[in-house]
Design a protein around this motif. Structure first.
Motif, PDB file in Angstrom:
ATOM      1  N   SER A  59       0.938  -1.254  -0.051  1.00 21.59           N
ATOM      2  CA  SER A  59       0.056   0.091  -0.020  1.00 21.59           C
ATOM      3  C   SER A  59       1.022   1.266  -0.095  1.00 21.59           C
ATOM      4  CB  SER A  59      -0.669   0.222   1.151  1.00 21.59           C
ATOM      5  OG  SER A  59      -0.235   0.055   2.391  1.00 21.59           O
ATOM      6  N   GLU A  60       0.364   2.339  -0.597  1.00 26.29           N
ATOM      7  CA  GLU A  60       0.976   3.790  -0.568  1.00 26.29           C
ATOM      8  C   GLU A  60       1.428   3.931   0.682  1.00 26.29           C
ATOM      9  OE1 GLU A  60       2.423   5.284  -3.162  1.00 26.29           O
ATOM     10  OE2 GLU A  60       1.818   3.373  -4.273  1.00 26.29           O
ATOM     11  N   THR A  61       0.622   3.771   1.728  1.00 26.85           N
ATOM     12  CA  THR A  61       0.625   4.327   3.220  1.00 26.85           C
ATOM     13  C   THR A  61       1.883   3.749   3.788  1.00 26.85           C
ATOM     14  OG1 THR A  61      -1.806   4.811   3.622  1.00 26.85           O
ATOM     15  CG2 THR A  61      -0.177   4.410   5.469  1.00 26.85           C
TER      16      THR A  61
ATOM     17  N   LYS B 267       5.111   5.127   2.035  1.00 28.32           N
ATOM     18  CA  LYS B 267       5.561   6.456   2.387  1.00 28.32           C
ATOM     19  C   LYS B 267       6.052   6.630   3.788  1.00 28.32           C
ATOM     20  CE  LYS B 267       2.418   8.618  -0.922  1.00 28.32           C
ATOM     21  NZ  LYS B 267       0.983   9.408  -1.153  1.00 28.32           N
ATOM     22  N   ILE B 268       5.397   5.746   4.620  1.00 26.49           N
ATOM     23  CA  ILE B 268       5.912   5.947   6.137  1.00 26.49           C
ATOM     24  C   ILE B 268       7.401   5.250   6.013  1.00 26.49           C
ATOM     25  CG2 ILE B 268       5.388   4.743   8.284  1.00 26.49           C
ATOM     26  CD1 ILE B 268       2.654   5.073   8.123  1.00 26.49           C
TER      27      ILE B 268
ATOM     28  N   THR C 116       3.422  12.634  11.707  1.00 30.10           N
ATOM     29  CA  THR C 116       2.059  11.856  11.218  1.00 30.10           C
ATOM     30  C   THR C 116       1.217  11.585  12.470  1.00 30.10           C
ATOM     31  OG1 THR C 116       3.331   9.720  11.397  1.00 30.10           O
ATOM     32  CG2 THR C 116       3.457  10.683   9.271  1.00 30.10           C
TER      33      THR C 116
ATOM     34  N   PHE D 244      -2.226  10.254   7.255  1.00 29.76           N
ATOM     35  CA  PHE D 244      -2.268   8.666   6.911  1.00 29.76           C
ATOM     36  C   PHE D 244      -3.366   8.319   7.626  1.00 29.76           C
ATOM     37  CE2 PHE D 244       2.241   9.011   6.152  1.00 29.76           C
ATOM     38  CZ  PHE D 244       2.333   9.225   4.809  1.00 29.76           C
TER      39      PHE D 244
ATOM     40  N   TYR E 114      -5.171   6.854  10.639  1.00 30.11           N
ATOM     41  CA  TYR E 114      -4.458   6.694  11.966  1.00 30.11           C
ATOM     42  C   TYR E 114      -4.174   5.247  12.572  1.00 30.11           C
ATOM     43  CZ  TYR E 114      -2.923   8.613  16.562  1.00 30.11           C
ATOM     44  OH  TYR E 114      -2.133   8.538  17.678  1.00 30.11           O
TER      45      TYR E 114
ATOM     46  N   GLN F  27      -1.193   3.198  10.994  1.00 28.93           N
ATOM     47  CA  GLN F  27      -0.023   3.713  11.269  1.00 28.93           C
ATOM     48  C   GLN F  27       0.882   2.902  12.260  1.00 28.93           C
ATOM     49  OE1 GLN F  27       0.853   8.029  12.164  1.00 28.93           O
ATOM     50  NE2 GLN F  27      -1.235   8.544  11.156  1.00 28.93           N
TER      51      GLN F  27
ATOM     52  N   ALA G 135       1.983  -0.037  10.529  1.00 22.04           N
ATOM     53  CA  ALA G 135       3.148   0.431   9.406  1.00 22.04           C
ATOM     54  C   ALA G 135       4.461   0.690   9.879  1.00 22.04           C
ATOM     55  CB  ALA G 135       2.505   1.668   8.829  1.00 22.04           C
TER      56      ALA G 135
END
Length: 225
Positions: free
Chosen positions: A112-114, A117-118, A133, A139, A141, A144, A147
């Protein structure tokens, strides 16, 4: 593999039960949740904290919990209970993602993009990215915590930073909800909302500002060394 299967089974069971017994609707129905917590008295504190933990661990829609906390318990106590429950839930999610269900989390969300990016943000900016963040919900919440579990970040560091960065928003939402419940909407309240938004924006800017300073000092130190 056994741990992963148990974790998947737990997610499925909770998801089915949440739909079957209307828990998802219950968590988003502010009035009903408020009434239930009031009826339980002191036990409502523990129930509220437990709900916050379950919401974080099982990625349920608990965006109204801070508001409910403010409506039921007032700004200060509601904010405190929200921070406690959300912090414990985030830490449990982080531990589950890092040590118990890492393979499952990577398979489920790794592309996933999330997540990407994280991972990139932590690699380039370190802890300041986590602070940013947490203060600004760029993103989803709930996801996170899982992630960040995929990064080299330690449980202690993640837990402490998550707790500290949850404080402003949790207390602001709880306080505003309490104010609306007791005094209604007013020009003064709208002004307070504006001030709160500015403060949160400034808090989100600080990690980036400090990150630049730290990186500059580190480069100067290495150069002189």
């Amino acid at each position: 593999m056994k741990k992963i299967l148990l974790f998947i089974a737990a997610l499925i069971i909770v998801g089915v039960l949440a739909q079957q017994f209307g828990w998802v609707h219950f968590l988003t129905d502010v009035q009903s949740l408020r009434q239930v917590l009031e009826d339980f008295g002191w036990w409502g504190y523990l129930i509220f904290i437990l709900l916050s933990i379950l919401v974080a661990v099982f990625l349920l829609p608990g965006q109204f919990l801070a508001i409910v906390g403010g409506l039921v318990y007032g700004g200060f106590l509601g904010g405190a209970l929200t921070v406690i429950g959300a912090s414990i839930g985030a830490t449990i999610s982080f531990i589950l993602g890092k040590y118990i269900a890492r393979d499952y989390v990577l398979k489920k969300f790794g592309n996933s993009e999330t997540f990407k990016k994280i991972e990139k943000g932590v690699k380039e900016n370190g802890v300041s990215f986590l602070i940013f963040t947490r203060l600004v919900p760029v993103f989803p919440y709930a996801i996170q915590s899982y992630a960040y579990a995929m990064t080299p970040m330690t449980v202690k560091k993640f837990s402490l930073i998550s707790f500290l960065t949850m404080l402003p928003a949790s207390f602001i939402y709880a306080f505003m909800a309490s104010e609306i419940a007791t005094k209604g909407v007013s020009i003064k309240l709208l002004f307070e909302f504006t001030i709160a938004g500015i403060l949160l924006a400034l808090l989100a800017y600080l990690p980036k500002k400090f990150s630049h300073k730290i990186n500059r000092l580190t480069k100067e130190y290495k150069k002189n060394d």
